[in-house]
Design a protein around this motif. Structure first.
Motif, PDB file in Angstrom:
ATOM      1  N   VAL A  19      70.883  80.684  10.136  1.00  0.00           N
ATOM      2  CA  VAL A  19      70.013  80.638  11.313  1.00  0.00           C
ATOM      3  C   VAL A  19      68.554  80.819  10.909  1.00  0.00           C
ATOM      4  O   VAL A  19      67.658  80.149  11.435  1.00  0.00           O
ATOM      5  CB  VAL A  19      70.434  81.722  12.339  1.00  0.00           C
ATOM      6  N   PHE A  20      68.305  81.696   9.955  1.00  0.00           N
ATOM      7  CA  PHE A  20      66.940  81.919   9.467  1.00  0.00           C
ATOM      8  C   PHE A  20      66.379  80.655   8.833  1.00  0.00           C
ATOM      9  O   PHE A  20      65.264  80.225   9.150  1.00  0.00           O
ATOM     10  CB  PHE A  20      66.940  83.064   8.462  1.00  0.00           C
ATOM     11  N   ARG A  21      67.167  80.039   7.957  1.00  0.00           N
ATOM     12  CA  ARG A  21      66.707  78.821   7.271  1.00  0.00           C
ATOM     13  C   ARG A  21      66.436  77.697   8.275  1.00  0.00           C
ATOM     14  O   ARG A  21      65.381  77.059   8.238  1.00  0.00           O
ATOM     15  CB  ARG A  21      67.757  78.380   6.250  1.00  0.00           C
ATOM     16  N   ASP A  22      67.367  77.488   9.180  1.00  0.00           N
ATOM     17  CA  ASP A  22      67.194  76.417  10.172  1.00  0.00           C
ATOM     18  C   ASP A  22      66.004  76.699  11.089  1.00  0.00           C
ATOM     19  O   ASP A  22      65.239  75.794  11.433  1.00  0.00           O
ATOM     20  CB  ASP A  22      68.463  76.255  11.005  1.00  0.00           C
ATOM     21  N   GLY A  23      65.854  77.960  11.490  1.00  0.00           N
ATOM     22  CA  GLY A  23      64.792  78.317  12.408  1.00  0.00           C
ATOM     23  C   GLY A  23      63.403  78.162  11.828  1.00  0.00           C
ATOM     24  O   GLY A  23      62.458  77.806  12.545  1.00  0.00           O
ATOM     25  N   ILE A  24      63.271  78.408  10.535  1.00  0.00           N
ATOM     26  CA  ILE A  24      61.966  78.249   9.878  1.00  0.00           C
ATOM     27  C   ILE A  24      61.705  76.788   9.533  1.00  0.00           C
ATOM     28  O   ILE A  24      60.617  76.248   9.791  1.00  0.00           O
ATOM     29  CB  ILE A  24      61.888  79.116   8.611  1.00  0.00           C
ATOM     30  N   GLN A  25      62.697  76.110   8.990  1.00  0.00           N
ATOM     31  CA  GLN A  25      62.470  74.740   8.527  1.00  0.00           C
ATOM     32  C   GLN A  25      62.308  73.741   9.675  1.00  0.00           C
ATOM     33  O   GLN A  25      61.802  72.647   9.451  1.00  0.00           O
ATOM     34  CB  GLN A  25      63.613  74.321   7.601  1.00  0.00           C
ATOM     35  N   GLY A 118      85.310  80.404  21.682  1.00  0.00           N
ATOM     36  CA  GLY A 118      86.264  81.410  21.224  1.00  0.00           C
ATOM     37  C   GLY A 118      85.950  82.030  19.883  1.00  0.00           C
ATOM     38  O   GLY A 118      86.734  82.855  19.394  1.00  0.00           O
ATOM     39  N   ARG A 119      84.812  81.689  19.279  1.00  0.00           N
ATOM     40  CA  ARG A 119      84.455  82.243  17.974  1.00  0.00           C
ATOM     41  C   ARG A 119      83.085  82.904  18.051  1.00  0.00           C
ATOM     42  O   ARG A 119      82.152  82.338  18.639  1.00  0.00           O
ATOM     43  CB  ARG A 119      84.419  81.141  16.907  1.00  0.00           C
ATOM     44  N   PRO A 120      82.926  84.109  17.460  1.00  0.00           N
ATOM     45  CA  PRO A 120      81.616  84.770  17.475  1.00  0.00           C
ATOM     46  C   PRO A 120      80.625  84.021  16.581  1.00  0.00           C
ATOM     47  O   PRO A 120      80.951  83.643  15.457  1.00  0.00           O
ATOM     48  CB  PRO A 120      81.919  86.169  16.922  1.00  0.00           C
ATOM     49  N   GLN A 121      79.424  83.793  17.101  1.00  0.00           N
ATOM     50  CA  GLN A 121      78.388  83.111  16.335  1.00  0.00           C
ATOM     51  C   GLN A 121      77.067  83.837  16.482  1.00  0.00           C
ATOM     52  O   GLN A 121      76.725  84.325  17.565  1.00  0.00           O
ATOM     53  CB  GLN A 121      78.241  81.660  16.802  1.00  0.00           C
ATOM     54  N   ILE A 122      76.316  83.887  15.383  1.00  0.00           N
ATOM     55  CA  ILE A 122      74.987  84.485  15.382  1.00  0.00           C
ATOM     56  C   ILE A 122      73.995  83.445  15.904  1.00  0.00           C
ATOM     57  O   ILE A 122      73.915  82.327  15.389  1.00  0.00           O
ATOM     58  CB  ILE A 122      74.581  84.938  13.970  1.00  0.00           C
ATOM     59  N   LEU A 123      73.221  83.821  16.927  1.00  0.00           N
ATOM     60  CA  LEU A 123      72.294  82.883  17.561  1.00  0.00           C
ATOM     61  C   LEU A 123      70.837  83.341  17.481  1.00  0.00           C
ATOM     62  O   LEU A 123      69.945  82.642  17.976  1.00  0.00           O
ATOM     63  CB  LEU A 123      72.675  82.674  19.026  1.00  0.00           C
ATOM     64  N   GLY A 124      70.616  84.491  16.880  1.00  0.00           N
ATOM     65  CA  GLY A 124      69.240  84.963  16.768  1.00  0.00           C
ATOM     66  C   GLY A 124      69.164  86.255  15.985  1.00  0.00           C
ATOM     67  O   GLY A 124      70.192  86.874  15.678  1.00  0.00           O
ATOM     68  N   MET A 125      67.934  86.678  15.692  1.00  0.00           N
ATOM     69  CA  MET A 125      67.737  87.900  14.917  1.00  0.00           C
ATOM     70  C   MET A 125      66.313  88.394  15.082  1.00  0.00           C
ATOM     71  O   MET A 125      65.408  87.641  15.477  1.00  0.00           O
ATOM     72  CB  MET A 125      68.020  87.653  13.436  1.00  0.00           C
ATOM     73  N   VAL A 126      66.111  89.653  14.754  1.00  0.00           N
ATOM     74  CA  VAL A 126      64.772  90.235  14.697  1.00  0.00           C
ATOM     75  C   VAL A 126      64.865  91.512  13.868  1.00  0.00           C
ATOM     76  O   VAL A 126      65.917  92.159  13.821  1.00  0.00           O
ATOM     77  CB  VAL A 126      64.219  90.536  16.111  1.00  0.00           C
ATOM     78  N   ALA A 127      63.776  91.853  13.196  1.00  0.00           N
ATOM     79  CA  ALA A 127      63.747  93.057  12.367  1.00  0.00           C
ATOM     80  C   ALA A 127      62.439  93.794  12.590  1.00  0.00           C
ATOM     81  O   ALA A 127      61.438  93.211  13.009  1.00  0.00           O
ATOM     82  CB  ALA A 127      63.898  92.690  10.892  1.00  0.00           C
ATOM     83  N   VAL A 128      62.469  95.102  12.332  1.00  0.00           N
ATOM     84  CA  VAL A 128      61.266  95.941  12.411  1.00  0.00           C
ATOM     85  C   VAL A 128      61.182  96.785  11.148  1.00  0.00           C
ATOM     86  O   VAL A 128      62.186  97.336  10.683  1.00  0.00           O
ATOM     87  CB  VAL A 128      61.297  96.867  13.642  1.00  0.00           C
ATOM     88  N   GLU A 129      59.987  96.886  10.608  1.00  0.00           N
ATOM     89  CA  GLU A 129      59.725  97.790   9.491  1.00  0.00           C
ATOM     90  C   GLU A 129      58.623  98.763   9.905  1.00  0.00           C
ATOM     91  O   GLU A 129      57.557  98.353  10.366  1.00  0.00           O
ATOM     92  CB  GLU A 129      59.275  97.019   8.252  1.00  0.00           C
ATOM     93  N   SER A 150      68.144  80.627  17.590  1.00  0.00           N
ATOM     94  CA  SER A 150      68.775  79.357  17.264  1.00  0.00           C
ATOM     95  C   SER A 150      68.419  78.294  18.294  1.00  0.00           C
ATOM     96  O   SER A 150      68.288  78.578  19.487  1.00  0.00           O
ATOM     97  CB  SER A 150      70.293  79.531  17.199  1.00  0.00           C
ATOM     98  N   SER A 151      68.296  77.064  17.829  1.00  0.00           N
ATOM     99  CA  SER A 151      67.976  75.951  18.727  1.00  0.00           C
ATOM    100  C   SER A 151      69.082  75.713  19.754  1.00  0.00           C
ATOM    101  O   SER A 151      68.877  75.036  20.755  1.00  0.00           O
ATOM    102  CB  SER A 151      67.747  74.669  17.916  1.00  0.00           C
ATOM    103  N   ARG A 152      70.263  76.281  19.532  1.00  0.00           N
ATOM    104  CA  ARG A 152      71.380  76.087  20.455  1.00  0.00           C
ATOM    105  C   ARG A 152      71.261  76.902  21.733  1.00  0.00           C
ATOM    106  O   ARG A 152      72.018  76.679  22.687  1.00  0.00           O
ATOM    107  CB  ARG A 152      72.698  76.438  19.748  1.00  0.00           C
ATOM    108  N   CYS A 153      70.348  77.862  21.781  1.00  0.00           N
ATOM    109  CA  CYS A 153      70.243  78.687  22.995  1.00  0.00           C
ATOM    110  C   CYS A 153      68.791  78.963  23.362  1.00  0.00           C
ATOM    111  O   CYS A 153      68.454  80.070  23.776  1.00  0.00           O
ATOM    112  CB  CYS A 153      71.021  79.991  22.833  1.00  0.00           C
ATOM    113  N   ARG A 154      67.953  77.951  23.192  1.00  0.00           N
ATOM    114  CA  ARG A 154      66.559  78.112  23.603  1.00  0.00           C
ATOM    115  C   ARG A 154      66.455  78.105  25.126  1.00  0.00           C
ATOM    116  O   ARG A 154      67.319  77.624  25.825  1.00  0.00           O
ATOM    117  CB  ARG A 154      65.717  76.976  23.024  1.00  0.00           C
ATOM    118  N   ARG A 155      65.357  78.658  25.634  1.00  0.00           N
ATOM    119  CA  ARG A 155      65.053  78.711  27.064  1.00  0.00           C
ATOM    120  C   ARG A 155      66.089  79.509  27.856  1.00  0.00           C
ATOM    121  O   ARG A 155      66.292  79.277  29.048  1.00  0.00           O
ATOM    122  CB  ARG A 155      64.928  77.297  27.653  1.00  0.00           C
TER     123      ARG A 155
END
Length: 228
Positions: A19-25, A118-129, A150-155
């Motif tokens: 998801v990170f690679r796709d989201g940046i590229q 029926g399958r768990p999928q990661i659709l986004g992320m965020v981190a804090v330092e 992820s582009s699959r769940c925008r808006r």
């Protein structure tokens, strides 16, 4: 679709990296279109075509080849700007997310997960330092990283939920402010941050990429901040 936001688990590594690679590229093409519509690049493209056409005996083929080479170079720079960023991050903090983000109480990494067919999928992320704020007598601030949807769940409001999750964590830790950086081509992200009350405090072109690549892409980096 019900989306749950939870802390990162080691088993999330592969889908998070994907998801990170796709989201940046996905910003490569918008960056290329932006670069090629800048007055400077339009001028260089036209001069390239015309110069080669005149100097090579009015050869339209050579003019097209040389102009195409210039356009290809601009695209390569846009590709390398974002792909290089992905490579660098996958070899630094994202190489060991538990060690970097979950072993320190001032850091955290969350993922957004939903059941898709029926399958768990990661659709986004965020981190804090958490970082020391040199101008606030020992106080800390939180810097937001890896904000990807992820582009699959925008808006669907997921970006807003992820941002608020990060902000709530920063308030809980007693941080004085939140800071983040994004690129000028990430229009939706910039609009979201403005909506959340962030302000631009710095615009620059400093990056890990070579200077000539940054110059070719015409991308600027926006540093934004919000007091909490």
């Amino acid at each position: 679709m019900h989306i749950a936001i939870r802390r990162y688990h080691p088993s999330d590594r592969e889908p998070v990296e994907r998801v990170f690679r796709d989201g940046i590229q996905e910003h490569i093409n918008p960056a290329f279109l932006y670069a090629m519509t800048r007055p400077l690049h339009i001028t260089v493209t036209l001069l390239m075509y015309m110069g080669v056409y005149v100097k090579c005996g009015q050869s339209a083929v050579l003019a097209l080849v040389s102009g195409g080479a210039w356009v290809g170079l601009v695209y390569f720079c846009c590709f390398e700007f974002y792909s290089g960023y992905v490579r660098a991050r996958l070899n630094t903090d994202m190489q060991d997310i538990p060690g970097y983000y979950l072993s320190n109480p001032d850091n955290c990494f969350w993922v957004a997960e939903a059941d898709v067919n029926g399958r768990p999928q990661i659709l986004g992320m965020v981190a804090v330092e958490g970082k020391n704020d040199p101008g606030s007598d020992g106080k800390k601030y939180g810097e937001v990283y890896r904000m990807i949807v992820s582009s699959r769940c925008r808006r669907a409001g997921l970006g807003l939920r992820l941002a608020k999750t990060a902000e709530a964590f920063c308030k809980e830790r007693g941080f004085s402010k939140i800071e983040l950086s994004t690129s000028s081509t990430q229009k939706a992200a910039v609009a979201l941050y403005f909506k959340l009350g962030f302000k631009i405090i710095l615009v620059h072109m400093q990056s890990e990429s070579p200077r000539w690549i940054i110059w070719m892409t015409r991308v600027t980096i926006l540093t934004m901040e919000k007091n909490i």
